[in-house]
Motif scaffolding. Structure first.
Motif, PDB file in Angstrom:
ATOM      1  N   HIS A  13      90.472  46.083 109.531  1.00  0.00           N
ATOM      2  CA  HIS A  13      89.408  45.660 110.442  1.00  0.00           C
ATOM      3  C   HIS A  13      89.483  46.420 111.757  1.00  0.00           C
ATOM      4  O   HIS A  13      88.483  46.951 112.252  1.00  0.00           O
ATOM      5  CB  HIS A  13      89.509  44.157 110.696  1.00  0.00           C
ATOM      6  CG  HIS A  13      88.534  43.667 111.724  1.00  0.00           C
ATOM      7  ND1 HIS A  13      87.199  43.519 111.458  1.00  0.00           N
ATOM      8  CD2 HIS A  13      88.710  43.309 113.025  1.00  0.00           C
ATOM      9  CE1 HIS A  13      86.578  43.087 112.542  1.00  0.00           C
ATOM     10  NE2 HIS A  13      87.479  42.948 113.509  1.00  0.00           N
ATOM     11  N   ASN A  14      90.660  46.478 112.331  1.00  0.00           N
ATOM     12  CA  ASN A  14      90.798  47.187 113.605  1.00  0.00           C
ATOM     13  C   ASN A  14      90.591  48.682 113.445  1.00  0.00           C
ATOM     14  O   ASN A  14      90.136  49.350 114.367  1.00  0.00           O
ATOM     15  CB  ASN A  14      92.178  46.903 114.209  1.00  0.00           C
ATOM     16  CG  ASN A  14      92.264  45.519 114.819  1.00  0.00           C
ATOM     17  OD1 ASN A  14      91.771  45.268 115.902  1.00  0.00           O
ATOM     18  ND2 ASN A  14      92.879  44.594 114.086  1.00  0.00           N
ATOM     19  N   GLY A  15      90.911  49.177 112.234  1.00  0.00           N
ATOM     20  CA  GLY A  15      90.672  50.592 111.989  1.00  0.00           C
ATOM     21  C   GLY A  15      89.205  50.951 112.056  1.00  0.00           C
ATOM     22  O   GLY A  15      88.839  52.086 112.377  1.00  0.00           O
ATOM     23  N   HIS A  16      88.330  49.976 111.750  1.00  0.00           N
ATOM     24  CA  HIS A  16      86.888  50.212 111.835  1.00  0.00           C
ATOM     25  C   HIS A  16      86.397  50.184 113.279  1.00  0.00           C
ATOM     26  O   HIS A  16      85.227  50.466 113.542  1.00  0.00           O
ATOM     27  CB  HIS A  16      86.121  49.158 111.026  1.00  0.00           C
ATOM     28  CG  HIS A  16      86.246  49.345 109.543  1.00  0.00           C
ATOM     29  ND1 HIS A  16      85.752  50.454 108.890  1.00  0.00           N
ATOM     30  CD2 HIS A  16      86.822  48.575 108.592  1.00  0.00           C
ATOM     31  CE1 HIS A  16      86.005  50.358 107.594  1.00  0.00           C
ATOM     32  NE2 HIS A  16      86.662  49.227 107.387  1.00  0.00           N
ATOM     33  N   HIS A  17      87.283  49.805 114.201  1.00  0.00           N
ATOM     34  CA  HIS A  17      86.877  49.690 115.600  1.00  0.00           C
ATOM     35  C   HIS A  17      87.681  50.612 116.516  1.00  0.00           C
ATOM     36  O   HIS A  17      87.771  50.385 117.720  1.00  0.00           O
ATOM     37  CB  HIS A  17      87.020  48.235 116.066  1.00  0.00           C
ATOM     38  CG  HIS A  17      86.083  47.296 115.369  1.00  0.00           C
ATOM     39  ND1 HIS A  17      86.349  46.787 114.119  1.00  0.00           N
ATOM     40  CD2 HIS A  17      84.869  46.805 115.726  1.00  0.00           C
ATOM     41  CE1 HIS A  17      85.348  46.004 113.736  1.00  0.00           C
ATOM     42  NE2 HIS A  17      84.443  45.997 114.685  1.00  0.00           N
ATOM     43  N   VAL A  18      88.258  51.648 115.935  1.00  0.00           N
ATOM     44  CA  VAL A  18      88.924  52.641 116.776  1.00  0.00           C
ATOM     45  C   VAL A  18      87.855  53.388 117.574  1.00  0.00           C
ATOM     46  O   VAL A  18      86.695  53.483 117.150  1.00  0.00           O
ATOM     47  CB  VAL A  18      89.759  53.621 115.931  1.00  0.00           C
ATOM     48  CG1 VAL A  18      90.904  52.894 115.256  1.00  0.00           C
ATOM     49  CG2 VAL A  18      88.891  54.332 114.902  1.00  0.00           C
ATOM     50  N   PRO A  19      88.205  53.915 118.751  1.00  0.00           N
ATOM     51  CA  PRO A  19      87.191  54.525 119.622  1.00  0.00           C
ATOM     52  C   PRO A  19      86.334  55.592 118.975  1.00  0.00           C
ATOM     53  O   PRO A  19      85.135  55.670 119.237  1.00  0.00           O
ATOM     54  CB  PRO A  19      88.043  55.096 120.763  1.00  0.00           C
ATOM     55  CG  PRO A  19      89.223  54.181 120.832  1.00  0.00           C
ATOM     56  CD  PRO A  19      89.515  53.827 119.404  1.00  0.00           C
ATOM     57  N   GLY A  20      86.917  56.420 118.102  1.00  0.00           N
ATOM     58  CA  GLY A  20      86.123  57.474 117.493  1.00  0.00           C
ATOM     59  C   GLY A  20      84.974  56.925 116.675  1.00  0.00           C
ATOM     60  O   GLY A  20      83.832  57.399 116.763  1.00  0.00           O
ATOM     61  N   ARG A  21      85.255  55.891 115.878  1.00  0.00           N
ATOM     62  CA  ARG A  21      84.192  55.295 115.070  1.00  0.00           C
ATOM     63  C   ARG A  21      83.219  54.508 115.940  1.00  0.00           C
ATOM     64  O   ARG A  21      82.012  54.506 115.693  1.00  0.00           O
ATOM     65  CB  ARG A  21      84.801  54.397 113.994  1.00  0.00           C
ATOM     66  CG  ARG A  21      83.758  53.718 113.133  1.00  0.00           C
ATOM     67  CD  ARG A  21      84.354  53.044 111.926  1.00  0.00           C
ATOM     68  NE  ARG A  21      84.794  54.018 110.930  1.00  0.00           N
ATOM     69  CZ  ARG A  21      85.190  53.687 109.707  1.00  0.00           C
ATOM     70  NH1 ARG A  21      85.197  52.420 109.335  1.00  0.00           N
ATOM     71  NH2 ARG A  21      85.586  54.609 108.858  1.00  0.00           N
ATOM     72  N   VAL A  22      83.733  53.848 116.963  1.00  0.00           N
ATOM     73  CA  VAL A  22      82.857  53.102 117.875  1.00  0.00           C
ATOM     74  C   VAL A  22      81.875  54.043 118.568  1.00  0.00           C
ATOM     75  O   VAL A  22      80.679  53.756 118.682  1.00  0.00           O
ATOM     76  CB  VAL A  22      83.691  52.337 118.918  1.00  0.00           C
ATOM     77  CG1 VAL A  22      82.798  51.771 120.018  1.00  0.00           C
ATOM     78  CG2 VAL A  22      84.469  51.210 118.241  1.00  0.00           C
ATOM     79  N   LEU A  23      82.361  55.192 119.024  1.00  0.00           N
ATOM     80  CA  LEU A  23      81.490  56.156 119.699  1.00  0.00           C
ATOM     81  C   LEU A  23      80.417  56.692 118.760  1.00  0.00           C
ATOM     82  O   LEU A  23      79.270  56.898 119.166  1.00  0.00           O
ATOM     83  CB  LEU A  23      82.328  57.304 120.261  1.00  0.00           C
ATOM     84  CG  LEU A  23      83.231  56.939 121.451  1.00  0.00           C
ATOM     85  CD1 LEU A  23      84.161  58.096 121.790  1.00  0.00           C
ATOM     86  CD2 LEU A  23      82.389  56.570 122.674  1.00  0.00           C
ATOM     87  N   ALA A  24      80.778  56.910 117.496  1.00  0.00           N
ATOM     88  CA  ALA A  24      79.789  57.373 116.530  1.00  0.00           C
ATOM     89  C   ALA A  24      78.718  56.302 116.316  1.00  0.00           C
ATOM     90  O   ALA A  24      77.516  56.606 116.205  1.00  0.00           O
ATOM     91  CB  ALA A  24      80.459  57.729 115.208  1.00  0.00           C
ATOM     92  N   GLY A  25      79.127  55.037 116.247  1.00  0.00           N
ATOM     93  CA  GLY A  25      78.162  53.960 116.092  1.00  0.00           C
ATOM     94  C   GLY A  25      77.249  53.831 117.293  1.00  0.00           C
ATOM     95  O   GLY A  25      76.048  53.557 117.154  1.00  0.00           O
ATOM     96  N   ILE A  26      77.804  54.023 118.484  1.00  0.00           N
ATOM     97  CA  ILE A  26      76.990  53.970 119.704  1.00  0.00           C
ATOM     98  C   ILE A  26      75.937  55.068 119.680  1.00  0.00           C
ATOM     99  O   ILE A  26      74.764  54.829 120.013  1.00  0.00           O
ATOM    100  CB  ILE A  26      77.886  54.101 120.942  1.00  0.00           C
ATOM    101  CG1 ILE A  26      78.758  52.849 121.109  1.00  0.00           C
ATOM    102  CG2 ILE A  26      77.050  54.337 122.205  1.00  0.00           C
ATOM    103  CD1 ILE A  26      79.829  52.990 122.169  1.00  0.00           C
ATOM    104  N   GLU A  27      76.319  56.267 119.281  1.00  0.00           N
ATOM    105  CA  GLU A  27      75.365  57.371 119.229  1.00  0.00           C
ATOM    106  C   GLU A  27      74.271  57.091 118.209  1.00  0.00           C
ATOM    107  O   GLU A  27      73.091  57.382 118.448  1.00  0.00           O
ATOM    108  CB  GLU A  27      76.086  58.674 118.882  1.00  0.00           C
ATOM    109  CG  GLU A  27      75.175  59.891 118.736  1.00  0.00           C
ATOM    110  CD  GLU A  27      74.392  60.209 120.000  1.00  0.00           C
ATOM    111  OE1 GLU A  27      73.320  60.846 119.884  1.00  0.00           O
ATOM    112  OE2 GLU A  27      74.849  59.828 121.098  1.00  0.00           O
ATOM    113  N   GLY A  28      74.644  56.505 117.079  1.00  0.00           N
ATOM    114  CA  GLY A  28      73.638  56.159 116.073  1.00  0.00           C
ATOM    115  C   GLY A  28      72.644  55.147 116.603  1.00  0.00           C
ATOM    116  O   GLY A  28      71.428  55.282 116.401  1.00  0.00           O
ATOM    117  N   ARG A  29      73.115  54.108 117.291  1.00  0.00           N
ATOM    118  CA  ARG A  29      72.211  53.098 117.842  1.00  0.00           C
ATOM    119  C   ARG A  29      71.357  53.681 118.970  1.00  0.00           C
ATOM    120  O   ARG A  29      70.193  53.302 119.131  1.00  0.00           O
ATOM    121  CB  ARG A  29      73.010  51.892 118.322  1.00  0.00           C
ATOM    122  CG  ARG A  29      73.485  50.993 117.184  1.00  0.00           C
ATOM    123  CD  ARG A  29      74.292  49.837 117.695  1.00  0.00           C
ATOM    124  NE  ARG A  29      75.634  50.281 118.084  1.00  0.00           N
ATOM    125  CZ  ARG A  29      76.434  49.597 118.908  1.00  0.00           C
ATOM    126  NH1 ARG A  29      76.019  48.469 119.443  1.00  0.00           N
ATOM    127  NH2 ARG A  29      77.638  50.047 119.193  1.00  0.00           N
TER     128      ARG A  29
END
Length: 219
Positions: free
Chosen positions: A64-80
């Protein structure tokens, strides 16, 4: 007044600043005979428990926390962000529904307008009707030439191949239908009598031939 677009962009900007401040991280599971621990790579313990092969909580926490590491979070932010930009200047129901869906995770934010959390009814697109080779469109010219009513009908084709538009008009002087190409309105392709089963068509030599319902002149 703050719009939903402004609100979403502000939230995404804040999430980006937080993710960049955290920097690269890693999560892992530590086990010994007495207990297990889910740890951050700086040593912080996220959760712990007694050893039990049936308890997969440690692995689940790490995943779960692996899905919320900064690299993945930043990619999700860019997508949104791209989704917000795509719908920012549109006001159709689908765009409004999309922006409101993006606002749902921020429903408890003090700047969130409760109206942004309301669902929007969006009509599902209907499938095109199945092709019917026998389908017919019937059009009637109502008293052509009277009180400004339409005097002709133009028929076109929208398909893989283009075709010249045909103009069908009623000739009261000859009491029948005249068929022409829209691009060449002075050239009559065929004349079809109103009540006769025979028609006059251009013979291609400057004259006319009386044939039975034909519109292609003989060679």
């Amino acid at each position: 007044m703050t719009t939903i677009v402004d609100f979403l962009r502000a939230r995404l900007d804040g999430e980006e600043r937080t993710a960049r401040a955290v920097g690269p991280v890693r999560y892992y599971v530590y086990r010994d005979p007495r207990r297990w621990e889910a740890r951050h790579d700086d040593g912080a313990v996220l959760a712990s428990g007694e050893p039990d092969l049936r308890d997969h909580r440690a692995d689940a926490l790490v995943d779960h926390n692996g899905h919320h590491v900064p690299g993945r979070v930043l990619a999700g932010i860019e997508g949104r962000r791209r989704i917000v930009d795509l719908h920012a200047d549109r006001h159709d129901a689908a765009s409004v529904a999309t922006l409101r869906a993006l606002a749902l995770p921020y429903g408890d934010h003090p700047a969130c307008d409760p109206a942004w959390l309301e669902p929007v009814d969006v009509e599902a697109p209907t499938a095109p009707p199945a092709y019917d080779p026998d389908a017919t469109v019937r059009v009637a010219l109502s008293y052509p030439g009277v009180n400004g009513n339409a005097t002709s009908l133009t028929v076109g084709l929208e398909a893989v191949r283009a075709a010249d538009e045909l103009v069908l008009m009623y000739d009261f002087n000859r009491d029948g239908w005249s068929v022409r190409r829209e691009d060449f309105p002075d050239d009559e392709l065929a004349f079809i009598g109103a009540y006769d089963d025979r028609s006059w068509v251009d013979d291609g030599k400057g004259g006319e031939v009386h044939v039975s319902w034909g519109i292609t002149p003989p060679g």
